[in-house]
Design an enzyme around this catalytic site. Structure first.
Site, PDB file in Angstrom:
ATOM      1  N   GLU A 302      38.417  26.503  45.795  1.00 35.72           N
ATOM      2  CA  GLU A 302      39.654  27.316  46.029  1.00 35.72           C
ATOM      3  C   GLU A 302      39.040  28.966  46.770  1.00 35.72           C
ATOM      4  O   GLU A 302      39.858  29.381  47.478  1.00 35.72           O
ATOM      5  CB  GLU A 302      39.944  27.724  44.311  1.00 35.72           C
ATOM      6  CG  GLU A 302      40.417  26.759  43.694  1.00 35.72           C
ATOM      7  CD  GLU A 302      41.410  25.847  44.115  1.00 35.72           C
ATOM      8  OE1 GLU A 302      42.075  26.290  44.801  1.00 35.72           O
ATOM      9  OE2 GLU A 302      41.253  24.489  43.968  1.00 35.72           O
ATOM     10  N   HIS A 305      39.728  28.422  50.505  1.00 36.41           N
ATOM     11  CA  HIS A 305      41.197  28.345  50.765  1.00 36.41           C
ATOM     12  C   HIS A 305      41.472  29.744  51.470  1.00 36.41           C
ATOM     13  O   HIS A 305      42.522  29.913  52.133  1.00 36.41           O
ATOM     14  CB  HIS A 305      42.076  27.916  49.560  1.00 36.41           C
ATOM     15  CG  HIS A 305      42.329  26.588  49.543  1.00 36.41           C
ATOM     16  ND1 HIS A 305      42.852  25.878  50.540  1.00 36.41           N
ATOM     17  CD2 HIS A 305      42.441  25.593  48.630  1.00 36.41           C
ATOM     18  CE1 HIS A 305      43.223  24.586  50.358  1.00 36.41           C
ATOM     19  NE2 HIS A 305      42.677  24.696  49.017  1.00 36.41           N
TER      20      HIS A 305
END
Length: 907
Positions: A302, A305
C-alpha cells in the site's frame, strides 16, 4: 436494477470525459443515519459540444439540493445518474445530499466499522458518498471538512495535510487539504476513537532538502503493542523505496488506520491508508509468523502505491493491472530484500499455480487487461494482480536490471513515473516508455496483456554427435471464453544443466550470459554444445514465465533435480511432479475400485494406506519416499527453502493438474501418499521435530519462521504416522504438549491444526481451550473457525453449519465470513464438493443472504463452485441446480450475476 438490464462495459468503448472537476470542497456533518455531505466543485467542460449535459454518478443517495453558480437548476435523476442538461462551460457546482453510514452493509462509500466512520471508494464507491464524476481519469484537488458526530470522535482524518481544527457550534471539526490532484477512488475519511502509535521518518527527495514525515498508526483501543510491528514495517518500506527506486515520500504526514470491517486487505488512499486490521495487528502471542510476513508485505504494497497508483494513476478500470501488478512486483521485491527471496518467490509461484492457473481455465478467465467487465469488483483477481506481476517480472528478465542502483529496467520505471507524474494513463503508455528506454520492441510481448489463458510449453531434447544437445520448445494456449485462437507469446525460459557428475551448470553449453532462451514462435529449436553427454536440461528456473511445462522427465530425473539443482522452484516443482506422476498413474485403478465399491453399495470408509493399496492395487510410492528421505536429511542446508518444499503438495495442487477432476479417487490417493510417507519416514519426522523444537526464540525472524514451519510440518506427519501404526496416544500427547507449552501463536495453531485435522482425542479440549482464551479477540478467533472449516472430510459441512450459530460468528463481517464459510468454499474441496450436493447448497444459501447485504463478498466466496463442470456428472448437476436457484433471485446483484451466468454459460 433488473438482471436483464445489466450491460457490460467494453474497453473499446472508452471515451474521454466531457467534463472534469479540478477542485472540490467537501463538508461532512457526520451522523449514523443522516450524514449530510456538501460538495462544492469547480467543473470545466472538455468538449466543444456546448450542449452536452453533465452526468454525475450516484447510488443510494438522498438528494437535498443542486445549484450551479449559486442558482437552482433543473435536473433529472435515474439509474444511478444525476443529469444537468444546461450548464456553462465552467462553473461552480454545489450538491447537498444525505447518506446513512450505519446502514451501509456493502462497506463501499462511507460506512461504520466497530463504531468508527470509514470509507472505501475503489473502484466505484465514491458515488455512494455524493454525486460526482466517479471515474479515475477525473483528477481533482480536495479540501475536506469533517464535523464530528454528537457523541464525538477522537480522530477526524482525511487525505493530505491538516490545515485547521477546532470546535464549531459545540462540535469538533478538522479541515484537511491534499495538494496532489487525485481521482475520487483515492479519497478517504476516517472518524473514530483509537489508540495511536507515532513516529517520524526523514525522507530524502532527490535534489531537495530532507523532509521530516510524521507517521501515525491508528488501532483499536487496547491494541497499541500489536501495532508496533506495522509501524516498523512502514519505516522499512519508506527506506527501501528510496534506496531501490529513488522514490521519497512527498507529504508531511503518513497515516494508517486499522478497521475490522473491510472487504479487501487494504486501500492505498493518498496519505491515509485504510487497512483490514488483519494486516496491521500482530504480536507473537496473537499472530503467526506468516501473519508477521504478510503485514510487512501488505504495508509495503500500500505504501508503494504512493507512486505506482497515486502519483501516476489509471485512465480507466480496464487498466487496473497497471497499478496493481507493478505494485505487487515491487512489494515482492521488498519482501525478498527484507525477509527472504526464496520464501517470497516460492510463495508467489504458489499463488500462480494454485489459484491463477485455475482461474485461467475457469469460466471467469480474462486477460491481464480485460476487454469486457460487468462488475468491476469481480476483477480484483489473481490474474490482474499476481499474473500481472509475473508479466512485470518477465519484462525485468528480458530488459535486464543489472548494475549498481538498478539497471535498464529500473531506469525505465523511474522514467515512466517521471513522465506521467500527476496523470491517468494506460498499459500502452507504460509499455511505450519501457520500449523506448530499453530499445526493445514489445509489440509481441504485449500479448501477455491481451490474451487470457495459461500457455503450455512442451519440451523435448536429443543428443547429437560431439556432445551437441538439441532442445525443442513449442507453445500452445488453450481457448478461453471469448478467445478461441491464441497468437504466440514471448516466453523467457531460464535453464541450466545437471551434469552426470551432479553439478548444476548455469553457464554451460553456450548459454548466453542471461542464462535463458526466448521462445517467441510456435516451435523453436535451440542447440547447445560442449556438454557432457547425459547432462539433464533444467527448464524454467525461477519460474521464469507463468506457463505449464510438459517435459520428458522421469521419476529418476525429478529425484536428481530435487537433490542436485540449486534453484528453489525447480526443487519444489520436482517434488510436486513426483506426486502428480504417481497420481496420474494410479487414478484409473482407484476410480475402478471406487466405482465397484459404489455399485456394491458399500459404505465403510477405505482410507488407510494398506486397505486402499490392497483393494485398488496401488504400488508403494518408493521414489517419493526416497526423495523425501533425502529432503529430510538435507533440511539444515537451507532451512527456508526446506520449509517451503518439505510439505507435501496440497490436494488442490494435484486436482488442478487434471482436466476433468476425479475428486474421490484423488482424495483417496492423496491420503494414501501422505500416510505412506508418514509411516515410512516416521523416525525421520520425529527427529526433525525434536531438532526444530530446540530453537528457543519465539520472536519473528526468517530463520525462526522456517524452523517453526518445519516443526509444525514434522509434528503433523509424525502424528499421522503414529496413528497409522496404532500409537494414537503418543500422537495425542505430542500435539497436546506443544499446544500447552507453546511460546507463540505459530506453535499453538500448529498443534491445534494437527489435533483437529487428524481427529485426535485431545482435539475437542484444545478447541475449547483456544476458544475460551481468545473469545474476546475476533482476529485470533478467526483461526478457531478456519481450522475447523478446513478439515478435509465431508462431515466438515455440518461443523460449518453449526459454527454459523456460534455467538462470536458475525455474518456481517467479511473477516468472519472468510474464516468460516469462505475457508470451506475456497480451501476445502472435500467438504464443498460433497457427493450429495449439501456443500453447494450451504454455500449458495450464504451467498443468497449476502446478496442483500454485501454482494461483493458473496461473489468472492462463490469462486470455488464456478468450475463445477470439471467434476463428475452427479456433482456437476447438483452444483448447476444451486447456481440456477441463485440466478432466480429477484434483485440479484451485478457481481453475483456475472459469476453465476459465466459459470452456467461455460457449462
Amino acid at each position: 436494477m433488473a438482471k436483464e438490464n445489466f450491460k457490460p462495459m467494453l474497453r473499446q468503448d472508452y471515451r474521454p470525459p466531457l467534463f472534469t472537476i479540478t477542485k472540490t470542497d467537501l463538508t461532512f456533518s457526520l451522523s449514523d443515519l443522516c450524514t449530510e455531505v456538501t460538495q462544492v466543485s469547480r467543473v470545466k467542460r472538455l468538449t466543444n459540444d456546448h450542449g452536452a449535459p453533465l452526468v454525475l454518478d450516484g447510488e443510494d443517495l438522498c438528494l437535498v439540493s443542486v445549484t450551479v453558480d449559486g442558482a437552482a437548476v433543473k435536473y433529472r435523476l435515474g439509474e444511478g445518474r444525476l443529469t444537468l442538461d444546461r450548464v456553462p462551460d465552467e462553473f461552480e457546482l454545489r450538491v447537498v445530499n444525505t447518506i446513512a453510514p450505519a446502514q451501509n452493509t456493502l462497506l463501499m462509500g462511507l460506512y461504520k466499522s466497530n463504531g468508527c466512520f470509514c470509507t472505501q471508494c475503489e473502484p466505484e464507491g465514491f458515488r455512494r458518498i455524493t454525486y460526482f464524476l466517479d471515474r479515475p481519469d477525473v483528477m481533482a484537488s480536495y479540501r475536506v471538512t469533517i464535523l464530528a458526530p454528537d457523541d464525538g470522535c477522537g480522530a477526524l482524518l482525511s487525505n493530505g495535510n491538516l490545515v485547521e481544527e477546532g470546535t464549531r457550534d459545540g462540535r469538533r471539526y478538522a479541515v484537511w487539504e491534499d495538494p496532489y490532484p487525485k481521482p475520487c477512488y483515492l479519497f478517504a475519511l476516517v472518524a473514530g476513537t483509537f489508540d495511536t502509535i507515532e513516529d517520524t521518518f526523514t525522507a530524502h527527495p532527490a535534489g531537495d532538502v530532507p523532509r521530516q514525515v510524521r507517521l501515525v498508526l491508528y488501532v483499536d483501543r487496547g491494541a497499541h503493542d500489536r501495532g508496533l510491528w506495522a509501524m516498523r514495517c512502514i519505516k522499512e518500506a519508506m527506506r527501501w523505496d528510496e534506496e531501490r527506486f529513488g522514490f521519497a515520500y512527498d507529504l508531511d504526514n503518513f497515516k494508517v488506520v486499522a478497521v475490522d470491517f473491510f472487504n479487501q486487505g487494504a486501500m492505498e488512499n493518498k496519505s491515509l491508508n485504510i487497512f483490514n486490521s488483519k494486516f496491521v495487528l500482530c504480536d507473537q502471542h496473537t499472530a503467526t509468523d506468516l501473519d508477521f510476513y504478510n503485514v510487512e508485505s501488505v504495508i509495503g504494497h500500500e505504501y508503494f502505491h504512493n507512486y505506482t497508483g497515486d502519483r501516476v494513476t489509471l485512465r480507466d478500470w480496464f487498466q487496473l493491472s497497471l497499478k496493481e501488478s507493478l505494485t505487487v512486483f515491487r512489494d515482492q521485491e521488498f519482501s525478498s530484500d527484507v525477509a527472504s527471496r526464496p520464501l517470497t518467490r516460492l510463495g508467489a509461484v504458489g499463488v500462480i499455480r494454485s489459484r491463477q492457473f485455475p482461474e485461467d481455465s475457469g469460466p471467469m478467465a480474462h486477460p491481464v487487461r480485460p476487454e469486457r467487465v460487468l462488475e468491476m469488483n469481480n476483477f480484483y483477481t489473481v490474474t490482474i494482480y499476481d499474473k500481472g506481476a509475473e508479466v512485470i517480472r518477465m519484462l525485468q528478465t528480458l530488459i535486464g536490471d543489472q548494475g549498481e542502483g538498478g539497471g535498464t529496467f529500473t531506469r525505465a520505471i523511474r522514467e515512466y513515473l517521471r513522465r506521467f507524474d500527476g496523470q491517468a494513463v494506460t498499459i500502452d503508455d507504460f509499455l511505450a516508455v519501457l520500449s523506448e528506454v530499453s530499445g526493445m520492441d514489445l509489440g509481441q510481448f504485449s500479448r501477455w496483456y491481451s490474451q487470457a489463458g495459461t500457455p503450455v510449453v512442451t519440451a523435448a531434447w536429443k543428443w547429437g554427435q560431439g556432445g551437441e544437445l538439441s532442445l525443442t520448445l513449442s507453445q500452445s494456449t488453450p481457448a478461453t471464453p471469448g478467445q478461441e485462437a491464441k497468437e504466440p507469446f514471448v516466453i523467457p525460459v531460464r535453464l541450466s544443466f545437471i551434469t552426470p557428475e551432479g553439478k548444476d551448470e548455469a553457464a554451460a553449453g553456450g548459454l548466453p550470459p542471461s542464462g535463458m532462451v526466448v521462445l517467441d514462435e510456435v516451435r523453436q529449436e535451440f542447440t547447445f554444445t560442449g556438454l557432457p553427454e547425459g547432462s539433464l536440461p533444467v527448464l524454467l528456473r525461477d519460474f521464469s514465465a507463468p506457463v505449464r511445462l510438459v517435459a520428458p522427465y522421469t521419476d529418476s530425473d525429478y529425484s536428481r533435480l530435487l537433490a542436485l539443482c540449486s534453484d528453489p522452484f525447480i526443487k519444489l516443482n520436482s517434488a510436486e511432479e513426483l506426486f502428480a506422476r504417481y497420481m496420474a498413474d494410479s487414478l484409473g485403478a482407484a476410480e475402478e475400485f471406487l466405482g465397484q465399491r459404489d455399485a456394491a453399495a458399500k459404505d465403510e470408509p477405505v482410507d488407510s494406506p494398506e486397505a486402499l493399496a490392497a483393494a485398488a492395487g496401488l504400488g508403494v510410492p518408493s521414489p517419493i519416499i526416497e526423495a523425501y528421505r533425502g529432503l529430510l536429511e538435507r533440511v539444515e542446508e537451507d532451512l527456508v527453502c526446506a520449509s517451503s518444499i518439505l510439505p507435501i503438495p496440497s490436494l488442490e495442487t494435484l486436482m488442478e493438474r487434471q482436466r476433468s477432476i476425479s475428486l474421490d479417487a484423488t482424495v483417496h490417493i492423496h491420503r494414501f501418499l501422505s500416510r505412506s510417507l508418514s509411516v515410512a519416514l516416521l523416525d525421520e519426522y520425529l527427529a526433525l521435530y525434536e531438532r526444530m523444537r530446540q530453537w528457543g526464540d519465539p520472536r519473528y525472524s526468517t530463520e525462526g519462521m522456517a524452523r517453526r514451519s518445519l516443526a509444525n510440518n514434522a509434528l503433523f506427519m509424525a502424528a499421522q504416522g503414529l496413528i497409522a501404526l496404532g500409537r494414537e496416544r503418543q500422537a495425542d500427547s505430542l500435539c497436546e504438549t506443544q499446544f500447552r507449552k507453546a511460546s507463540c501463536m505459530t506453535e499453538t495453531l500448529g498443534a491445534l491444526r494437527a489435533a483437529v485435522h487428524l481427529g485426535l482425542p485431545c482435539a475437542g479440549q484444545l478447541l475449547d481451550a483456544f476458544g475460551a482464551e481468545w473469545d474476546q479477540d475476533p482476529l485470533v478467533l478467526d483461526n478457531f473457525f478456519r481450522i475447523q472449516a478446513t478439515v478435509p472430510c465431508e462431515e466438515t459441512l455440518f461443523v460449518v453449519r453449526k459454527l454459523m450459530s456460534h455467538p462470536r460468528y458475525d455474518a456481517g463481517n467479511p473477516n468472519r465470513i472468510r474464516a468460516l464459510v469462505g475457508a470451506m468454499a475456497l480451501s476445502n474441496p472435500v467438504a464443498l464438493h460433497r457427493r450429495d450436493g449439501a456443500g453447494y447448497k450451504l454455500l449458495c444459501e450464504v451467498v443468497a443472504q449476502l446478496n442483500g447485504t454485501n454482494a461483493h463478498v458473496g461473489a468472492r466466496i462463490l469462486d470455488g463452485m464456478l468450475s463445477f463442470a470439471r467434476y463428475d456428472r452427479d456433482r456437476a448437476q447438483k452444483a448447476r441446480e444451486q447456481l440456477q436457484r441463485l440466478l432466480q433471485i429477484k434483485d440479484l446483484s451485478r457481481s453475483i450475476y456475472e459469476k453465476v451466468s459465466a459459470a452456467l454459460g461455460k457449462d
